[in-house]
Design a protein around this motif. Structure first.
Motif, mmCIF file in Angstrom:
data_model
loop_
_atom_site.group_PDB
_atom_site.id
_atom_site.type_symbol
_atom_site.label_atom_id
_atom_site.label_comp_id
_atom_site.label_asym_id
_atom_site.label_seq_id
_atom_site.Cartn_x
_atom_site.Cartn_y
_atom_site.Cartn_z
ATOM 1 N N PHE A 131 0.835 -1.201 0.000
ATOM 2 C CA PHE A 131 0.000 0.000 0.000
ATOM 3 C C PHE A 131 0.873 1.255 0.000
ATOM 4 O O PHE A 131 0.670 2.171 -0.799
ATOM 5 C CB PHE A 131 -0.925 -0.013 1.227
ATOM 6 C CG PHE A 131 -1.764 1.224 1.365
ATOM 7 C CD1 PHE A 131 -2.866 1.425 0.531
ATOM 8 C CD2 PHE A 131 -1.465 2.186 2.310
ATOM 9 C CE1 PHE A 131 -3.642 2.556 0.655
ATOM 10 C CE2 PHE A 131 -2.240 3.327 2.435
ATOM 11 C CZ PHE A 131 -3.333 3.512 1.592
ATOM 12 N N LEU A 132 1.872 1.283 0.887
ATOM 13 C CA LEU A 132 2.732 2.463 0.982
ATOM 14 C C LEU A 132 3.574 2.645 -0.273
ATOM 15 O O LEU A 132 3.891 3.766 -0.663
ATOM 16 C CB LEU A 132 3.648 2.359 2.210
ATOM 17 C CG LEU A 132 2.964 2.534 3.569
ATOM 18 C CD1 LEU A 132 3.967 2.321 4.701
ATOM 19 C CD2 LEU A 132 2.341 3.918 3.698
ATOM 20 N N GLN A 133 3.914 1.529 -0.917
ATOM 21 C CA GLN A 133 4.756 1.625 -2.113
ATOM 22 C C GLN A 133 4.075 2.387 -3.247
ATOM 23 O O GLN A 133 4.737 2.931 -4.118
ATOM 24 C CB GLN A 133 5.162 0.213 -2.579
ATOM 25 C CG GLN A 133 6.375 -0.297 -1.825
ATOM 26 C CD GLN A 133 6.643 -1.774 -2.065
ATOM 27 O OE1 GLN A 133 5.731 -2.540 -2.399
ATOM 28 N NE2 GLN A 133 7.897 -2.190 -1.903
ATOM 29 N N GLN A 134 2.737 2.459 -3.178
ATOM 30 C CA GLN A 134 2.024 3.244 -4.192
ATOM 31 C C GLN A 134 2.335 4.737 -4.056
ATOM 32 O O GLN A 134 2.249 5.488 -5.012
ATOM 33 C CB GLN A 134 0.517 3.038 -4.044
ATOM 34 C CG GLN A 134 0.090 1.625 -4.375
ATOM 35 C CD GLN A 134 -1.389 1.411 -4.081
ATOM 36 O OE1 GLN A 134 -2.089 2.347 -3.717
ATOM 37 N NE2 GLN A 134 -1.842 0.194 -4.247
ATOM 38 N N PHE A 135 2.633 5.163 -2.818
ATOM 39 C CA PHE A 135 2.884 6.600 -2.585
ATOM 40 C C PHE A 135 4.360 6.910 -2.437
ATOM 41 O O PHE A 135 4.802 8.003 -2.705
ATOM 42 C CB PHE A 135 2.163 7.070 -1.321
ATOM 43 C CG PHE A 135 0.718 6.671 -1.277
ATOM 44 C CD1 PHE A 135 -0.218 7.385 -2.013
ATOM 45 C CD2 PHE A 135 0.314 5.581 -0.530
ATOM 46 C CE1 PHE A 135 -1.547 7.023 -1.994
ATOM 47 C CE2 PHE A 135 -1.022 5.207 -0.510
ATOM 48 C CZ PHE A 135 -1.962 5.933 -1.237
ATOM 49 N N ILE A 136 5.117 5.940 -1.928
ATOM 50 C CA ILE A 136 6.539 6.172 -1.672
ATOM 51 C C ILE A 136 7.326 5.252 -2.583
ATOM 52 O O ILE A 136 7.529 4.078 -2.285
ATOM 53 C CB ILE A 136 6.877 5.887 -0.194
ATOM 54 C CG1 ILE A 136 5.884 6.629 0.718
ATOM 55 C CG2 ILE A 136 8.310 6.304 0.124
ATOM 56 C CD1 ILE A 136 5.944 6.208 2.154
ATOM 57 N N PRO A 137 7.774 5.782 -3.724
ATOM 58 C CA PRO A 137 8.407 4.934 -4.734
ATOM 59 C C PRO A 137 9.677 4.234 -4.236
ATOM 60 O O PRO A 137 9.938 3.100 -4.611
ATOM 61 C CB PRO A 137 8.761 5.917 -5.860
ATOM 62 C CG PRO A 137 8.074 7.195 -5.540
ATOM 63 C CD PRO A 137 7.711 7.191 -4.109
ATOM 64 N N SER A 146 7.292 0.416 7.389
ATOM 65 C CA SER A 146 6.044 -0.346 7.541
ATOM 66 C C SER A 146 6.041 -1.174 8.818
ATOM 67 O O SER A 146 5.003 -1.278 9.476
ATOM 68 C CB SER A 146 5.726 -1.201 6.317
ATOM 69 O OG SER A 146 6.861 -1.575 5.649
#
Lengths: 292, 275
Positions: A131-137, A146
């Motif tokens: 999920f976070l990888q969608q916002f933090i490349p 995480s």
């Protein structure tokens, strides 16, 4: 005159208490014994100054700093999540919500602490990280971010529950004084109640941090296994606890130097949590005296 | 909200000109057939009382007979008790304080309160007295310092604390703490000061000092005091109301109550036969 059966029961109770103390002392003794063995081969100065931790590689380095930084980083992220959220919950429950709501919601919140940590770890790895990888490349598959966020969610009840107790302990007379001068509820909470409860809130936060530092499963699963001296939360790290798991479960031969590293790492962890618990214990006593 | 404030200002001016005083009512607080309930239990029965301006009014009577309840009606402090409700009218400065549009914060700035046990904040002496001004959004430091000095002088505490304004208020004695709490209340310039047994937790010397203080304060403030100490009521008040089981049995000039009570119960109580 006591009956003999009473005496036997008394002895039994005493021995079970002593057994607990003995176990603790034995654990500490074994930790110390193995740690001494470790430090007879590795200089304590290297242990605290070397910036690499590679006991399992050919080029061996025994600097605890990378493990400490991993532990510090995950705990910091967890605290940054748990402190504001936990505090807001405590304030809401104690100052704003009705009694009925509080009595229903508090046990539910404490359920957060009852979820098995392996589930949290899994949750961090397969849900939070993608999920976070969608916002933090730049976010790696394993990261202290995480793991820390999920750990923060886990320790929210520690912060909220203990903070709420601290807020609850603030005498009604102080709130009345504030209201009596025309303060609003918001002003009363932030200028009177919260400052008066601050030492209790600090105790809550320290205990929560101590819990985060000792937490193992979440970080072992989601933070990675790469000892790295960094303050970047986006890359894989390794915490003290995760390292101990790695070695205990791995094929490192017993009695080897590599094996004793976990005792040195363990005692470092133990000393840190001991200090934190003592600070909170000391603060709690100080805070108890305040309203007497 | 502004209504109360503007009335307060009018009142302050009026204090000086007695001509104007007669135009408006001489009462700062009055109630009309006031009943009060804690959930199902009725605590006050048909209270009709008029509290004079710039005087000390004492409420006496045995414990649990409604004195504190009525006092806390005057600044709506009972709002925080679940299930508390009132019927009837309560006028402060001719404003119905239980009307829908009333702002309780503004009301309480105008009707200050001193509590039974000294309850300073665990802050410095300075911060304690500055509290009421700061929550009103006043930031003018010289004004705040001026008000602090003035209020502390009014309660005769300035000389004792002027060199330790940054020290925690918990370091003061009980009597000093209570005077600090009074100063804290005065700092926001209320027109009424409600006192709920303000000396019951203090030693006789501190009590004496607070009683002296009340003599001074009545020149500028309307004071209502709940007390269990009959001598205290006799010494310091202009008017006395005797409470019994949630009713005001007798309300009159203090002199008359203590020398020539009309009611048998009042006489029994003040002569120490019960209560």
């Amino acid at each position: 005159m006591k009956k003999s059966s009473e005496k036997i029961i008394e002895k039994l109770l005493l021995s079970s208490a002593l057994f607990t103390i003995l176990t603790t002392l034995l654990i500490i003794a074994i930790l110390l014994f193995e740690t001494v063995k470790f430090f007879s081969e590795i200089s304590i100065i290297d242990f605290f100054t070397d910036t690499e931790w590679t006991p399992l590689f050919d080029d061996k380095h025994f600097g605890i700093l990378p493990l400490l930084s991993g532990t510090f980083l995950t705990s910091m992220v967890a605290t940054l999540i748990a402190l504001p959220v936990g505090l807001v919950i405590a304030i809401y429950l104690n100052e704003y919500s009705g009694n009925k709501f509080r009595k229903t919601i508090k046990p539910l919140l404490e359920l957060l602490a009852a979820v098995p940590t392996v589930i949290y770890g899994f949750f961090a790895l397969v849900i939070v990280t993608p999920f976070l990888q969608q916002f933090i490349p730049g976010l790696a598959g394993f990261s202290s971010l995480s793991a820390g966020i999920v750990m923060g969610i886990m320790i929210i009840p520690y912060v909220s529950s203990l903070s709420e107790d601290a807020l609850f302990a603030v005498p009604k007379s102080l709130r009345e004084a504030s209201y009596g001068m025309g303060a609003t509820k918001f002003q009363t909470v932030f200028k009177v109640t919260l400052p008066a409860a601050s030492s209790g809130v600090i105790v809550a936060v320290i205990l929560a941090i101590s819990r985060a530092i000792g937490e193992t499963m979440i970080v072992a699963i989601a933070a990675g296994q790469q000892p790295r001296l960094t303050l970047n939360p986006l890359v894989p790290v390794e915490t003290i606890t995760a390292y101990i798991v790695q070695v205990s479960l791995g094929d490192v031969p017993r009695e080897s130097l590599e094996y004793t590293t976990i005792f040195a790492a363990g005692i470092t962890l133990f000393i840190f949590t001991l200090i934190l618990n003592n600070i909170s214990f000391w603060l709690r006593n100080k805070f108890r005296e305040k309203y007497d | 909200m502004t209504e109360i404030l503007s009335k307060k200002k009018k009142k302050k001016k009026k204090n000086k000109t007695s001509v104007e005083k007669s135009v408006k009512s001489n009462f700062i607080i009055s109630t009309e057939s006031l009943n009060a309930y804690y959930s199902e239990t009725q605590a006050l029965f048909d209270i009709n009382i008029q509290i004079p301006k710039l005087a000390v009014t004492a409420f006496i009577g045995p414990s649990g007979c409604g004195k504190s309840t009525l006092l806390r009606v005057f600044n709506r402090m009972n709002d925080y008790i679940d299930g508390f409700k009132t019927e009837g009218k309560v006028l402060v400065d001719d404003t119905d304080i239980y009307a829908k549009n009333i702002d309780t914060e503004t009301l309480r700035k105008n009707v200050g309160m001193v509590f039974q046990k000294p309850n300073p904040f665990p802050k410095s002496i300075y911060e304690n007295v500055a509290f009421g001004l700061k929550i009103q959004g006043i930031n003018d430091k010289s004004f705040i310092e001026h008000r602090i000095e003035e209020s502390l002088k009014q309660v005769a505490l300035w000389g004792e604390v002027k060199d330790k304004m940054k020290k925690n208020a918990y370091g003061l004695s009980g009597g000093q703490q209570q005077r600090l709490c009074i100063a804290r209340t005065l700092a926001v310039e209320p027109s009424v000061v409600l006192m709920d047994e303000p000396t019951s937790a203090l030693d006789p010397i501190s009590t004496g000092r607070i009683e002296e203080l009340l003599f001074e304060l009545r020149n500028n403030y309307s004071i209502v005091i709940v007390t269990h100490n009959m001598q205290q009521a006799a010494r310091i008040s202009d008017k006395t109301a005797f409470f019994w089981l949630g009713k005001i049995v007798e309300y009159n000039d203090t002199k008359k109550i203590f020398t020539n009570p009309k009611n048998k119960q009042t006489e029994n109580y003040i002569s120490g036969h019960f209560g």
